[in-house]
Structure formats: C-alpha cells, structure tokens
Scaffold this active site. Structure first.
Site, mmCIF file in Angstrom:
data_model
loop_
_atom_site.group_PDB
_atom_site.id
_atom_site.type_symbol
_atom_site.label_atom_id
_atom_site.label_comp_id
_atom_site.label_asym_id
_atom_site.label_seq_id
_atom_site.Cartn_x
_atom_site.Cartn_y
_atom_site.Cartn_z
ATOM 1 N N GLY A 11 -61.734 -71.815 -0.343
ATOM 2 C CA GLY A 11 -60.644 -71.537 0.324
ATOM 3 C C GLY A 11 -60.677 -70.258 1.426
ATOM 4 O O GLY A 11 -61.573 -69.116 1.368
ATOM 5 N N GLU A 12 -59.640 -69.411 2.198
ATOM 6 C CA GLU A 12 -59.619 -68.461 3.124
ATOM 7 C C GLU A 12 -58.434 -67.865 3.336
ATOM 8 O O GLU A 12 -57.309 -69.073 3.501
ATOM 9 C CB GLU A 12 -60.280 -69.529 4.592
ATOM 10 C CG GLU A 12 -60.507 -67.563 5.505
ATOM 11 C CD GLU A 12 -61.459 -67.830 6.923
ATOM 12 O OE1 GLU A 12 -61.453 -67.186 7.623
ATOM 13 O OE2 GLU A 12 -61.687 -69.364 6.475
ATOM 14 N N GLY A 13 -58.486 -66.878 3.204
ATOM 15 C CA GLY A 13 -57.333 -66.381 3.334
ATOM 16 C C GLY A 13 -57.206 -65.020 3.920
ATOM 17 O O GLY A 13 -57.704 -64.615 4.722
ATOM 18 N N GLY A 73 -60.421 -62.834 3.273
ATOM 19 C CA GLY A 73 -61.839 -63.183 3.251
ATOM 20 C C GLY A 73 -61.888 -64.450 2.940
ATOM 21 O O GLY A 73 -60.728 -65.503 2.421
ATOM 22 N N LYS A 128 -66.274 -64.204 -3.096
ATOM 23 C CA LYS A 128 -65.252 -63.597 -2.141
ATOM 24 C C LYS A 128 -66.317 -62.916 -1.384
ATOM 25 O O LYS A 128 -66.474 -61.923 -1.260
ATOM 26 C CB LYS A 128 -64.030 -62.880 -2.465
ATOM 27 C CG LYS A 128 -63.545 -62.954 -1.679
ATOM 28 C CD LYS A 128 -61.144 -62.484 -2.274
ATOM 29 C CE LYS A 128 -60.370 -61.813 -0.937
ATOM 30 N NZ LYS A 128 -59.381 -61.424 -1.283
ATOM 31 N N ASP A 145 -47.969 -60.532 -3.978
ATOM 32 C CA ASP A 145 -47.751 -61.533 -2.764
ATOM 33 C C ASP A 145 -48.180 -62.835 -4.685
ATOM 34 O O ASP A 145 -49.168 -63.985 -3.913
ATOM 35 C CB ASP A 145 -49.619 -61.568 -2.895
ATOM 36 C CG ASP A 145 -49.970 -62.008 -2.206
ATOM 37 O OD1 ASP A 145 -48.829 -63.179 -0.991
ATOM 38 O OD2 ASP A 145 -51.634 -62.450 -0.881
#
Length: 363
Positions: free
Chosen positions: A13-15, A18, A35, A127
């Site tokens: 995944g990507e947020g 990073g 990460k 978050d």
C-alpha cells in the site's frame, strides 16, 4: 530499494507518509512489512521520534518494529507483517457488518486507544479510518502512526510528523480543521472511532460537516420511520460524532462501557430468538417431567411390562388404568390434570407449533 538483507515481494500500500512493501528476510527466512518513508514528507527528527514511540508499543493491537535503517538516502521501518484484510476491504467486499461484529471490533479498538491515551507519554492516533485497521483471526490491529500526536509530560504536544496531512474527510475530527492541532485530545480519537463504527454499520463514510449530520439522521432510519439500529447504538454514534468535542464521551473507556452494554443486550436478543418462543424459559422444565410420568404410568412399576403392553398395542389408556389399582388410577388422574393445565396454558398462549403434542405422546 534495499538490495541486501530484504527482498521486496510486492507492494502492500501507499499513504501520505510513504510506501509499504511485503519483504522477505534473507537472513531469517521470514516475511515482514517494510515502510519506505518519503523524503519530502517527514524530517529526520520526526522519523526517529516516531520510531522511538512505536518501539515502546508492545501489545498485540499494534505491529512490532523489527528494524530501523537508512539506505541510499532513504529511511526504512521494518515491522511485523500482519496477515489479514483491512476493514476498508471488508466493507467494500461485503458492505455493512452485522451489528454484534461491528460492536465487538469497536470495543477492541477502544482497548487499543486506551493503551495509547493512558501511556507515558500519551499518544493520540488522529488517523482512525477503515484502511488503518486490519482484521485478523486474533482481533483488530491498528496501524499507521504517521499522523500521530505525542503529548509530553509538560502538557505540550509534539507532532510525530511535522508535515502532517489534513486527514480523510468524514474521519478527521472537526476541531483539527477549525482550530488546529492544539485543539486535539482524546476526544478527537473518539470522533474517529465513532466514524469508523458508522462505516462498519452503514457500509459508507459518515461524510463531513452538514453531510455528516444529514447522514446520521437519514442513516438511522428507513422509510416509514423504521429504526435501522438499536436505540443504544444510535446514542453511542450520536455522542461520539458530536461536532463539539465537549459533547462527546470524555474517554474511550466510557465509550467502551456503553458499547459493552449494547453488545450484551444484542446477544441477549439473539439468544431469545434461537430459543424460539417466549414460553420456553418458563415452561420447558415441566414438560419432559410430564412425559416421563406418563411413560412410567404406561409401562411401569407394578402394572404392565413392555412385553405385556406389546400384546395390547391398541388398548387405550383408560382401559389400562381400569385394570390398575385405585392408587395407580389416582396417580394417572393427577398426571392427566397437570398435563391438561399445561395444554390449556400453552395452547392459550399460542406458543407450541402444530403437532408438537405428538412429540410428547399425546393419546
């Protein structure tokens, strides 16, 4: 990418902070989640500060940090690879969750947040959203502390990430958008948890601002004013998603206790359904006793044996009782009266299914 100890298997995944990869440890033969921090998004100081905080979170609700290193000018965090699906994936695939399941997940998240809020130093996640929650066989796992806030011993607050993202619409607490980070406290996480609970129950985000208020009112009721959720659960959502934080729960423990009461009531309601009819709790005990008494009367003690009874299969009970002593006739009469009382009571309440008396040996 690091080319030594870790081999990248695939991207997870990507947020905002990073990218996360599934990697294989060539040295240990294990799989980890790694990460890679985006250089422009976080400073050196913030990176090491977050690493130090996460390293102290030794609990099954959070991923365990394995290694921190720097390579080719980039920073990497190696953590436990949590095998499961995100709550976001679950909602997208199956829609809203059953009420008991959603409430249990919310109770587990309350426990995870309590560990953060009651620790030293205190940590606010800030978050909470379905994509940051992983569902596993052991329970829920809370990940991604890129937007977390740390409260120091002096009461001051330090962002773990200086270049903090604005948050996800519908899940970000309103006070962070209007008053800034200094307005954040434990009740900000309660808002995020309420939004996550809403998403689990309704299968969609609660929205933001006026959209959120309208969504709450419309989402709680079907056409014709039929409630979608139990009243206790509606109260929990309404309190957790209040615009002003002063009107929300004061702590996640307070919210957890309320959710626990809702779950107990919901489980009790389902147990009642499984038992079938309301008469069961009051009347299920004597019925087998009556049946046993009837069997003892027909086959029993000083009268006909099984073999003798088999020779007269069509004989009615009154013919058998006529051949018995007066004491046995009185016992039968007493049993018959008791059975008749139950029959009247049960038939009057309309509780037994048609033909059930045949199971009890009705003559």
């Amino acid at each position: 990418m690091p080319s030594g100890r870790y081999r990248i298997v695939r991207k997870l995944g990507e947020g905002g902070m990073g990218r996360t990869y599934l990697v294989r440890d060539r040295k240990l033969g294990k799989y980890w989640a790694m990460k890679e921090w985006k250089e422009a998004e976080a400073g050196e100081e913030a990176f090491w500060r977050e690493c130090a905080v996460l390293r102290n979170l030794e609990h099954s609700c959070f991923p365990r940090i394995v290694e921190i290193f720097r390579e080719n000018g980039k920073r990497y965090l190696v953590m436990d690879w949590i095998q499961g699906v995100t709550l976001e994936e679950e909602i997208i695939s199956h829609g809203s969750l059953p009420i008991p399941t959603a409430v249990r997940y919310a109770i587990q998240l309350c426990g995870a947040l309590a560990l953060l809020h009651e620790g030293e130093p205190k940590i606010l996640h800030l978050d909470l959203k379905p994509s940051n929650i992983i569902l596993t066989q052991e329970g829920v796992k809370l990940i991604d502390f890129g937007n977390a806030l740390q409260a120091g011993a002096t009461g001051g607050k330090t962002m773990l990430c200086r270049e903090r993202q604005a948050g996800t619409p519908g899940y970000v607490p309103p006070e962070l958008l209007t008053d800034g980070i200094e307005a954040a406290d434990e009740r900000s996480d309660i808002y995020g948890l309420g939004a996550v609970l809403y998403a689990m129950l309704m299968g969609k985000s609660p929205g933001a601002g006026g959209e959120r208020e309208g969504g709450l009112k419309a989402g709680f009721w079907k056409e014709g004013a039929e409630p979608v959720l139990p009243s206790g659960l509606r109260r929990v959502l309404t309190c957790a998603l209040q615009e002003k934080k002063e009107n929300r729960y004061a702590s996640v423990e307070e919210m957890r206790l309320e959710l626990q009461r809702v779950l107990e009531k919901e489980n009790g309601r389902k147990r009642g359904k499984r038992m079938g009819f309301s008469f069961c709790l009051a009347g299920i005990g004597p019925l087998p006793v009556l049946r046993l008494q009837r069997q003892r009367f027909l086959w029993g003690q000083k009268g006909h044996g099984k073999g003798e009874a088999a020779q007269i299969p069509g004989t009615k009970r009154r013919q058998i009782s006529a051949a018995r002593s007066s004491g046995r006739r009185n016992e039968r009469r007493k049993t018959s009266v008791i059975s008749g009382e139950w029959r009247k009571r049960i038939n009057g309440e309309g509780c037994l299914m048609k033909g059930c008396w045949k199971t009890l040996g009705r003559g």
